[in-house]
Design an enzyme around this catalytic site. Structure first.
Site, PDB file in Angstrom:
ATOM      1  N   LYS A  62      -7.590  -4.747  13.315  1.00 16.18           N
ATOM      2  CA  LYS A  62      -6.388  -4.100  13.844  1.00 16.18           C
ATOM      3  C   LYS A  62      -5.947  -4.770  15.153  1.00 16.18           C
ATOM      4  O   LYS A  62      -4.749  -4.893  15.412  1.00 16.18           O
ATOM      5  CB  LYS A  62      -6.627  -2.599  14.034  1.00 16.18           C
ATOM      6  CG  LYS A  62      -6.821  -1.858  12.717  1.00 16.18           C
ATOM      7  CD  LYS A  62      -5.571  -1.932  11.848  1.00 16.18           C
ATOM      8  CE  LYS A  62      -5.715  -1.273  10.496  1.00 16.18           C
ATOM      9  NZ  LYS A  62      -4.496  -1.337   9.687  1.00 16.18           N
ATOM     10  N   GLY A  75       0.830  -1.215   0.000  1.00 17.97           N
ATOM     11  CA  GLY A  75       0.000   0.000   0.000  1.00 17.97           C
ATOM     12  C   GLY A  75       0.860   1.259   0.000  1.00 17.97           C
ATOM     13  O   GLY A  75       0.605   2.188   0.770  1.00 17.97           O
ATOM     14  N   ALA A  76       1.855   1.308  -0.892  1.00 13.29           N
ATOM     15  CA  ALA A  76       2.813   2.417  -0.853  1.00 13.29           C
ATOM     16  C   ALA A  76       2.512   3.501  -1.882  1.00 13.29           C
ATOM     17  O   ALA A  76       3.291   4.427  -2.053  1.00 13.29           O
ATOM     18  CB  ALA A  76       4.230   1.877  -1.071  1.00 13.29           C
ATOM     19  N   SER A  77       1.367   3.407  -2.570  1.00 12.82           N
ATOM     20  CA  SER A  77       1.068   4.394  -3.607  1.00 12.82           C
ATOM     21  C   SER A  77       0.564   5.709  -3.032  1.00 12.82           C
ATOM     22  O   SER A  77       0.673   6.749  -3.679  1.00 12.82           O
ATOM     23  CB  SER A  77       0.018   3.823  -4.569  1.00 12.82           C
ATOM     24  OG  SER A  77      -1.058   3.269  -3.842  1.00 12.82           O
ATOM     25  N   ILE A 126      -4.257  10.271  11.231  1.00  8.60           N
ATOM     26  CA  ILE A 126      -3.261  10.705  10.241  1.00  8.60           C
ATOM     27  C   ILE A 126      -4.002  11.223   9.002  1.00  8.60           C
ATOM     28  O   ILE A 126      -4.963  10.579   8.535  1.00  8.60           O
ATOM     29  CB  ILE A 126      -2.348   9.517   9.822  1.00  8.60           C
ATOM     30  CG1 ILE A 126      -1.785   8.759  11.047  1.00  8.60           C
ATOM     31  CG2 ILE A 126      -1.238  10.010   8.890  1.00  8.60           C
ATOM     32  CD1 ILE A 126      -0.760   9.477  11.876  1.00  8.60           C
ATOM     33  N   SER A 183      -3.109   0.280  14.418  1.00  2.00           N
ATOM     34  CA  SER A 183      -3.863   1.525  14.607  1.00  2.00           C
ATOM     35  C   SER A 183      -4.194   1.648  16.089  1.00  2.00           C
ATOM     36  O   SER A 183      -4.176   0.637  16.816  1.00  2.00           O
ATOM     37  CB  SER A 183      -5.171   1.451  13.807  1.00  2.00           C
ATOM     38  OG  SER A 183      -6.057   2.474  14.195  1.00  2.00           O
ATOM     39  N   TYR A 220     -13.248  -3.107  11.512  1.00  5.20           N
ATOM     40  CA  TYR A 220     -11.920  -2.483  11.372  1.00  5.20           C
ATOM     41  C   TYR A 220     -11.140  -2.683  12.671  1.00  5.20           C
ATOM     42  O   TYR A 220      -9.976  -3.096  12.652  1.00  5.20           O
ATOM     43  CB  TYR A 220     -12.100  -0.996  11.053  1.00  5.20           C
ATOM     44  CG  TYR A 220     -10.801  -0.235  10.849  1.00  5.20           C
ATOM     45  CD1 TYR A 220     -10.121  -0.293   9.642  1.00  5.20           C
ATOM     46  CD2 TYR A 220     -10.259   0.561  11.866  1.00  5.20           C
ATOM     47  CE1 TYR A 220      -8.935   0.412   9.443  1.00  5.20           C
ATOM     48  CE2 TYR A 220      -9.077   1.272  11.684  1.00  5.20           C
ATOM     49  CZ  TYR A 220      -8.420   1.194  10.468  1.00  5.20           C
ATOM     50  OH  TYR A 220      -7.237   1.895  10.279  1.00  5.20           O
TER      51      TYR A 220
HETATM   52  P1  NAP Z   1      -5.060   5.220   2.151  1.00  5.11           P
HETATM   53  O1  NAP Z   1      -4.611   6.624   2.036  1.00  5.11           O
HETATM   54  O2  NAP Z   1      -6.457   4.851   1.846  1.00  5.11           O
HETATM   55  O3  NAP Z   1      -4.053   4.294   1.277  1.00  5.11           O
HETATM   56  C1  NAP Z   1      -4.247   2.910   1.269  1.00  5.11           C
HETATM   57  C2  NAP Z   1      -3.111   2.237   0.529  1.00  5.11           C
HETATM   58  O4  NAP Z   1      -3.308   0.811   0.612  1.00  5.11           O
HETATM   59  C3  NAP Z   1      -3.089   2.561  -0.951  1.00  5.11           C
HETATM   60  O5  NAP Z   1      -1.735   2.539  -1.374  1.00  5.11           O
HETATM   61  C4  NAP Z   1      -3.862   1.408  -1.585  1.00  5.11           C
HETATM   62  O6  NAP Z   1      -3.477   1.135  -2.943  1.00  5.11           O
HETATM   63  C5  NAP Z   1      -3.391   0.268  -0.698  1.00  5.11           C
HETATM   64  N1  NAP Z   1      -4.296  -0.893  -0.672  1.00  5.11           N
HETATM   65  C6  NAP Z   1      -5.599  -0.937  -0.307  1.00  5.11           C
HETATM   66  N2  NAP Z   1      -6.081  -2.192  -0.419  1.00  5.11           N
HETATM   67  C7  NAP Z   1      -5.054  -2.957  -0.854  1.00  5.11           C
HETATM   68  C8  NAP Z   1      -4.929  -4.315  -1.184  1.00  5.11           C
HETATM   69  N3  NAP Z   1      -5.964  -5.168  -1.078  1.00  5.11           N
HETATM   70  N4  NAP Z   1      -3.730  -4.770  -1.626  1.00  5.11           N
HETATM   71  C9  NAP Z   1      -2.675  -3.931  -1.756  1.00  5.11           C
HETATM   72  N5  NAP Z   1      -2.735  -2.612  -1.449  1.00  5.11           N
HETATM   73  C10 NAP Z   1      -3.911  -2.139  -1.021  1.00  5.11           C
HETATM   74  O7  NAP Z   1      -4.819   4.680   3.651  1.00  5.11           O
HETATM   75  P2  NAP Z   1      -3.833   5.218   4.810  1.00  5.11           P
HETATM   76  O8  NAP Z   1      -4.593   6.143   5.658  1.00  5.11           O
HETATM   77  O9  NAP Z   1      -2.530   5.611   4.247  1.00  5.11           O
HETATM   78  O10 NAP Z   1      -3.680   3.861   5.657  1.00  5.11           O
HETATM   79  C11 NAP Z   1      -2.552   3.010   5.543  1.00  5.11           C
HETATM   80  C12 NAP Z   1      -2.572   2.034   6.718  1.00  5.11           C
HETATM   81  O11 NAP Z   1      -2.515   2.761   7.947  1.00  5.11           O
HETATM   82  C13 NAP Z   1      -3.855   1.184   6.788  1.00  5.11           C
HETATM   83  O12 NAP Z   1      -3.527  -0.113   7.234  1.00  5.11           O
HETATM   84  C14 NAP Z   1      -4.673   1.912   7.836  1.00  5.11           C
HETATM   85  O13 NAP Z   1      -5.602   1.052   8.466  1.00  5.11           O
HETATM   86  C15 NAP Z   1      -3.594   2.379   8.769  1.00  5.11           C
HETATM   87  N6  NAP Z   1      -3.974   3.505   9.634  1.00  5.11           N
HETATM   88  C16 NAP Z   1      -4.399   4.687   9.083  1.00  5.11           C
HETATM   89  C17 NAP Z   1      -4.723   5.735   9.937  1.00  5.11           C
HETATM   90  C18 NAP Z   1      -5.170   7.084   9.421  1.00  5.11           C
HETATM   91  O14 NAP Z   1      -5.602   7.905  10.255  1.00  5.11           O
HETATM   92  N7  NAP Z   1      -5.083   7.356   8.146  1.00  5.11           N
HETATM   93  C19 NAP Z   1      -4.623   5.576  11.324  1.00  5.11           C
HETATM   94  C20 NAP Z   1      -4.200   4.356  11.835  1.00  5.11           C
HETATM   95  C21 NAP Z   1      -3.867   3.335  10.971  1.00  5.11           C
HETATM   96  P3  NAP Z   1      -4.215   1.895  -4.201  1.00  5.11           P
HETATM   97  O15 NAP Z   1      -3.649   3.297  -4.221  1.00  5.11           O
HETATM   98  O16 NAP Z   1      -3.823   1.114  -5.391  1.00  5.11           O
HETATM   99  O17 NAP Z   1      -5.680   1.894  -3.910  1.00  5.11           O
END
Ligand code: NAP
Length: 259
Positions: A167, A9-11, A196, A150, A163
């Site tokens: 986690k 998920g690095a995009s 975040i 998380s 969710y």
């Molecule tokens: P985001 O902005 O929605 O980005 C999600 C990333 O995961 C994208 O690169 C997406 O790829 C990829 N992805 C989704 N489903 C996938 C799959 N089945 N296989 C491979 N890649 C997949 O999310 P984020 O906020 O950065 O979250 C990243 C992680 O941090 C998650 O595990 C989330 O639960 C955790 N987290 C986030 C927060 C927050 O506040 N944002 C807080 C705590 C934990 P595409 O671009 O191709 O869709």
């Protein structure tokens, strides 16, 4: 020899923040994504601009699918001589926030497959490769595995129960693999981000703006992908050699009990 990191998920979002921090630290990178090839290419270019001498590859794979996890690891094994770091970052929120009493099994299954089963079995595949490498590489090969869970691992949000369950499962993944892989010199860590600013939270930004202004976190601001990236880069440098199964809160102090 160059160190290599595989980030799921690095995009976008946190995964991209991690990629940029590891690029700065000189890691070669494999940037996994599920659908958004354009964003993945942009992330690659930004990493390459920060550190022109590193090698950066993007790779599409849905980590929820066994065959695709295997394709991802086969690609990494074919293209890179070794792997020093796996970051289990990819994850999704529920498509709809729904009260616990109304939540559907479909939503539950989707979240467990992507957020929990994906990293659980990707870690299994990568661990086997790292164990092989440990037997072959020099004594200074100290690989590690970091999983992004998380604050939802321990905070009950009744409108996105699945969710939280996924986690909480990742916290046990960390304990299990830390216990199992220590004999091979592979340390395993968990990062618990708080709120975040990413695409995932953009739909609820007004809610969190209000909560933060009312004192949700002692450090009264949104976290950034770079906050998480910096923590990962520090761990990846090998700064915690006698720690495994450790949890790092990157949450502005959200976890502190206050009176
Ligand atoms: P985001 O902005 O929605 O980005 C999600 C990333 O995961 C994208 O690169 C997406 O790829 C990829 N992805 C989704 N489903 C996938 C799959 N089945 N296989 C491979 N890649 C997949 O999310 P984020 O906020 O950065 O979250 C990243 C992680 O941090 C998650 O595990 C989330 O639960 C955790 N987290 C986030 C927060 C927050 O506040 N944002 C807080 C705590 C934990 P595409 O671009 O191709 O869709």
């Amino acid at each position: 020899m160059a160190r290599t990191a595989l980030i799921t998920g690095a995009s976008r979002g946190i995964g991209k923040g991690i990629a940029l921090a590891l690029a700065r630290a000189g890691f070669d990178l494999i940037l996994n994504y599920r659908a958004n090839a354009e964003a993945a290419e942009t992330a690659k270019k930004e990493c390459q601009a920060l550190s022109p001498n590193i090698r950066v590859a993007t790779f599409q794979a849905d980590i929820a699918e066994a065959e695709e996890r295997k394709r991802l690891v086969d690609f990494a094994r074919g293209e890179f001589p070794r792997l020093d770091l796996l970051v289990n970052n990819a994850g999704v929120a529920p498509e709809l926030r729904t009260d616990l009493l109304e939540e559907t099994e479909e939503s539950f299954d989707r979240l467990q497959r992507i957020n929990l089963k994906g990293p659980y079995f990707l870690t299994q595949l990568v661990s086997k490769w790292m164990i092989e490498l440990r037997q072959r590489e020099s004594k200074d090969y100290h690989p590690s595995i970091i999983t992004i869970s998380s604050v939802s691992a321990y905070t009950a949000s009744v409108n996105r129960g699945s969710y939280c369950v996924s986690k909480a499962g990742l916290s046990m993944l960390t304990s299990l693999y830390a216990a199992r892989l220590a004999e091979y010199g592979i340390n395993v860590y968990e990062i618990r981000p708080g709120v975040i600013a990413t695409d995932m939270t953009s739909a609820v930004s007004a809610k969190y703006d209000k909560l933060i202004s009312e004192g949700l976190t002692p450090i009264a601001r949104w976290g950034t992908p770079d906050d998480v990236g910096k923590a990962i880069a520090t761990i990846a440098e090998g700064s915690f050699p006698f720690s495994t199964g450790e949890v790092f809160n990157v949450d502005g102090g959200f976890h502190l009990r206050r009176l």
